[in-house]
Design a protein around this motif. Structure first.
Motif, PDB file in Angstrom:
ATOM      1  N   VAL A  93       0.807  -1.320   0.100  1.00  0.00           N
ATOM      2  CA  VAL A  93      -0.070  -0.040   0.034  1.00  0.00           C
ATOM      3  C   VAL A  93       0.897   1.370   0.017  1.00  0.00           C
ATOM      4  O   VAL A  93       0.504   2.131  -0.756  1.00  0.00           O
ATOM      5  N   TYR A  94       2.099   1.190   0.715  1.00  0.00           N
ATOM      6  CA  TYR A  94       2.942   2.326   0.811  1.00  0.00           C
ATOM      7  C   TYR A  94       3.544   2.733  -0.416  1.00  0.00           C
ATOM      8  O   TYR A  94       3.485   3.694  -0.868  1.00  0.00           O
ATOM      9  N   ASP A  95       4.005   1.599  -1.167  1.00  0.00           N
ATOM     10  CA  ASP A  95       4.617   1.707  -2.451  1.00  0.00           C
ATOM     11  C   ASP A  95       3.792   2.313  -3.390  1.00  0.00           C
ATOM     12  O   ASP A  95       4.115   3.257  -4.045  1.00  0.00           O
ATOM     13  N   TYR A  96       2.719   1.553  -3.422  1.00  0.00           N
ATOM     14  CA  TYR A  96       1.709   1.968  -4.227  1.00  0.00           C
ATOM     15  C   TYR A  96       1.250   3.523  -4.326  1.00  0.00           C
ATOM     16  O   TYR A  96       0.995   4.377  -5.130  1.00  0.00           O
ATOM     17  N   SER A  97       0.909   3.784  -3.015  1.00  0.00           N
ATOM     18  CA  SER A  97       0.683   5.298  -2.841  1.00  0.00           C
ATOM     19  C   SER A  97       1.539   6.165  -3.031  1.00  0.00           C
ATOM     20  O   SER A  97       1.461   7.307  -3.489  1.00  0.00           O
ATOM     21  N   LEU A  98       2.714   6.130  -2.857  1.00  0.00           N
ATOM     22  CA  LEU A  98       3.967   7.109  -3.134  1.00  0.00           C
ATOM     23  C   LEU A  98       4.245   6.982  -4.656  1.00  0.00           C
ATOM     24  O   LEU A  98       4.290   8.239  -5.080  1.00  0.00           O
ATOM     25  N   ALA A  99       3.974   5.960  -5.354  1.00  0.00           N
ATOM     26  CA  ALA A  99       4.106   5.847  -6.649  1.00  0.00           C
ATOM     27  C   ALA A  99       2.942   6.595  -7.469  1.00  0.00           C
ATOM     28  O   ALA A  99       3.036   7.126  -8.785  1.00  0.00           O
ATOM     29  N   ASN A 100       1.962   6.396  -7.036  1.00  0.00           N
ATOM     30  CA  ASN A 100       0.603   6.690  -7.665  1.00  0.00           C
ATOM     31  C   ASN A 100      -0.341   7.826  -6.547  1.00  0.00           C
ATOM     32  O   ASN A 100      -1.455   7.285  -6.219  1.00  0.00           O
ATOM     33  N   GLU A 173      10.051  13.429   0.566  1.00  0.00           N
ATOM     34  CA  GLU A 173       9.678  12.057   0.711  1.00  0.00           C
ATOM     35  C   GLU A 173      10.654  11.620   1.691  1.00  0.00           C
ATOM     36  O   GLU A 173      10.585  10.636   2.500  1.00  0.00           O
ATOM     37  N   SER A 174      12.112  11.959   1.629  1.00  0.00           N
ATOM     38  CA  SER A 174      13.100  11.543   2.376  1.00  0.00           C
ATOM     39  C   SER A 174      13.332  11.680   3.981  1.00  0.00           C
ATOM     40  O   SER A 174      13.755  10.811   4.585  1.00  0.00           O
ATOM     41  N   GLU A 175      12.164  12.702   4.199  1.00  0.00           N
ATOM     42  CA  GLU A 175      12.143  12.874   5.470  1.00  0.00           C
ATOM     43  C   GLU A 175      11.807  11.735   6.559  1.00  0.00           C
ATOM     44  O   GLU A 175      12.332  11.669   7.666  1.00  0.00           O
ATOM     45  N   TYR A 176      10.774  10.813   6.022  1.00  0.00           N
ATOM     46  CA  TYR A 176      10.435   9.709   6.773  1.00  0.00           C
ATOM     47  C   TYR A 176      10.520   8.353   5.890  1.00  0.00           C
ATOM     48  O   TYR A 176      10.255   8.370   4.800  1.00  0.00           O
ATOM     49  N   LYS A 177      11.110   7.322   6.531  1.00  0.00           N
ATOM     50  CA  LYS A 177      11.290   6.220   5.790  1.00  0.00           C
ATOM     51  C   LYS A 177      10.078   5.334   6.033  1.00  0.00           C
ATOM     52  O   LYS A 177       9.268   5.648   6.918  1.00  0.00           O
ATOM     53  N   PHE A 178      10.099   4.334   5.170  1.00  0.00           N
ATOM     54  CA  PHE A 178       8.870   3.341   5.356  1.00  0.00           C
ATOM     55  C   PHE A 178       8.636   2.750   6.774  1.00  0.00           C
ATOM     56  O   PHE A 178       7.606   2.596   7.219  1.00  0.00           O
ATOM     57  N   GLU A 179       9.788   2.574   7.262  1.00  0.00           N
ATOM     58  CA  GLU A 179      10.044   1.869   8.558  1.00  0.00           C
ATOM     59  C   GLU A 179       9.228   2.696   9.585  1.00  0.00           C
ATOM     60  O   GLU A 179       8.487   2.181  10.379  1.00  0.00           O
ATOM     61  N   ASP A 180       9.363   4.075   9.485  1.00  0.00           N
ATOM     62  CA  ASP A 180       8.992   4.979  10.407  1.00  0.00           C
ATOM     63  C   ASP A 180       7.224   4.963  10.385  1.00  0.00           C
ATOM     64  O   ASP A 180       6.582   4.818  11.430  1.00  0.00           O
ATOM     65  N   ILE A 181       6.778   4.923   9.318  1.00  0.00           N
ATOM     66  CA  ILE A 181       5.364   4.646   8.864  1.00  0.00           C
ATOM     67  C   ILE A 181       4.876   3.337   9.329  1.00  0.00           C
ATOM     68  O   ILE A 181       3.776   3.454  10.067  1.00  0.00           O
ATOM     69  N   TYR A 182       5.668   2.679   8.921  1.00  0.00           N
ATOM     70  CA  TYR A 182       4.962   1.050   9.318  1.00  0.00           C
ATOM     71  C   TYR A 182       5.005   0.800  10.827  1.00  0.00           C
ATOM     72  O   TYR A 182       3.938   0.278  11.242  1.00  0.00           O
ATOM     73  N   GLN A 183       6.125   1.438  11.599  1.00  0.00           N
ATOM     74  CA  GLN A 183       6.049   1.202  13.107  1.00  0.00           C
ATOM     75  C   GLN A 183       4.732   1.786  13.583  1.00  0.00           C
ATOM     76  O   GLN A 183       4.278   1.302  14.438  1.00  0.00           O
ATOM     77  N   PHE A 184       4.312   3.025  13.258  1.00  0.00           N
ATOM     78  CA  PHE A 184       3.229   3.679  13.701  1.00  0.00           C
ATOM     79  C   PHE A 184       1.957   2.689  13.484  1.00  0.00           C
ATOM     80  O   PHE A 184       1.158   2.583  14.263  1.00  0.00           O
TER      81      PHE A 184
END
Lengths: 192, 192, 192, 192
Positions: A93-100, A173-184
């Motif tokens: 979901v994360y990848d898709y949302s960032l890409a589209n 975009e670089s401000e937060y990594k996927f890991e940050d969002i994922y952890q939340f």
DNA sequence: TATGAATGAGTGTTCATTCAT
DNA sequence: AATGAATGAACACTCATTCAT
């Protein structure tokens, strides 16, 4: 011209999408669509039964884009650890949302216009797989015993908000990594 | 008739609210409003400059309802532990949302119509206090260092979804306690 | 405040005049008039039967201003040479027009709105005197044997145009003397 | 039916013209126009962007009628005596006005509605030629040194008044010859 | 397949006027 | 004398949809 290859259906759908993203779904009118697609107004009805069908098709196109882009099959692969599968899902979901980023906005706008109020949570077959996955996770006491649309809504709304923040240039975009969002997200879902 | 006591302004606003909740904000038209309020269409303009002002007023009325219902002052009380204050804030949103499920939907609908896409996150003075609170919590490493609207959006969307689920009779209110919802939200926010 | 002394009738008429000069007679509405006069809209009907009567009164007020400002009696004084009397008449129109440029515009605007297409030529009793004067001049073969409204229209339109030119700052008032304008007009009228 | 051959644009423009001449430009409404043109009200917008464009087009149509009917080129022909050219110009205005009395009224009405207060004096390219001509005449001391719009305004207003007099049946066309009107105008303009 | 023409219903908004207080 | 409330009719303009060609 790329457009030459596309068929009219697609051109019209693109016009609709463009208007929705620029002015909101409320502003979509056959007049505007036709103008933007460089066709006659009546021509819209050659490809779509009515305005509703047109919006539906744009919605479905976006749904399909998601389905084709993401890898749902793996979510059912019981050889993989359930926690890993959920993480995999969130990642997609994360990848898709960032890409589209527009894709999510389109879906949200159209759903809202049609009066469905469950936000970005979609109830169709591909999402049933996610539904199953989360149900399984609940049953196995991996995630909290809460309504599944709470879990899903949280995934979507968080990621979507984050994507929009980037789109609005509130931060790079670089401000937060996927890991940050994922952890939340994962901290919310999982049983501690 | 209760309505007799109310002034026309209120009657009109009520009509707007009723239409929004039943058919969505898109469906609000001066014609419909007037019909529902049992006045002439032109009469709407006696009480509201234009349609925009009418919608704004309905929005503000709901905002004020929230502000008057909830107790913001305490959130600034530094004698109270920050974690407790956040819990208190979430509790207030929860209580308000359950007591006034339509209120949140009204706000959401009107914001959508006006093209603001930050969902239920509101940027006005009372919310600035919440903003301050969460910023303080981030600075003190109590909650995760993430955009504040991610924290707030998550609070709102989760509670709102839950409220709507109850409204849609997907489950009775008693099915989940505040503690369940709170845990979900707080687990996401806090640093583990 | 001067306005305090004025009666409401006058205040309302002033408001009408102000609107006409600023936006044209078409733009006059009881709503605007009331707003500008700082009274309730319905109050207009206390002083004037209807909108038509209101406009009529503004028109008449301007007519009276002309009549009271100018000296018509002399035009009938047969002790004075007819040519001198005509010159005197033209001089009075000229002086009035320069002193009250708005007055002429008001009259023109209101007449236009009412659908009278004889421009600034007015057919009422004071002008009948002018009419008589010019008829006498035609009979005595002092001015050309042409329709009287051609003579009068020419006097008005020339002077009014000149006044507006000055108002539009196309040139300063000092650029042309009365004698210049008079010569133009009189050369047209008189038999050479 | 002659109308069948005409295209709708023209039919609509004719309807506008008819209303203007009968009731004045103020009375033109899309409703009335549509009724008179035997089409649906919304249909007006198929042919004209908005009401302004509709009025503009009626105005332009009349302007073009004048331009196509009259012979401007000759006015620049320096082989011809300047006095003769001016007489030729006046003659053309006279002939056109008598042949198309409505045309002048249409132009006047529309200009007035649009708030242009220079009456029938038009500032576009064909009239620039007239402007040049009169300037030349002033420079050569053939006509009086006065603002050009005073000269032109006088030509138009006199001829237009005369035409309207005939239209109102105040006297038959035969009552006055062109020579009479011309003498009146030319006497005003020329230096004696 | 494509279009232009057509339309009725609807939109928000302004207006002149009336009336009870 | 003064007002606020009320209203029906009109306005310019947009819409989704249909149909003949």
């Amino acid at each position: 011209m790329k457009k030459k290859d596309m068929n009219k259906q697609t051109i019209i759908q693109d016009a609709v999408a463009e208007i929705i993203l620029a002015e909101g779904a409320v502003s979509v009118s056959t007049t505007k669509v036709a103008k933007l697609a460089h066709i006659a107004q009546s021509n819209v009805y050659l490809y779509f039964k009515d305005k509703q069908a047109l919006l539906d098709s744009v919605y479905q196109r976006e749904r399909n884009r998601i389905i084709n882009t993401t890898d749902i099959a793996e979510l059912r692969n019981h050889d993989i650890d359930i926690e890993t599968r959920i993480r995999y899902y969130i990642e997609q979901v994360y990848d898709y949302s960032l890409a589209n980023p527009d894709s999510m906005n389109l879906i949200q706008q159209i759903k809202f216009l049609m009066g469905e109020d469950d936000g970005l949570v979609i109830n169709d077959s591909p999402n049933n797989i996610v539904h199953e996955l989360l149900q399984e996770a609940i049953d196995n006491q991996v995630i909290k015993k809460l309504p599944i649309n709470l879990h899903m809504g949280m995934v979507f709304s968080t990621i979507h908000q984050h994507t929009n923040n980037i789109g609005d240039q509130q931060y790079p975009e670089s401000e937060y990594k996927f890991e940050d969002i994922y952890q939340f997200i994962w901290d919310a879902m999982r049983i501690h």
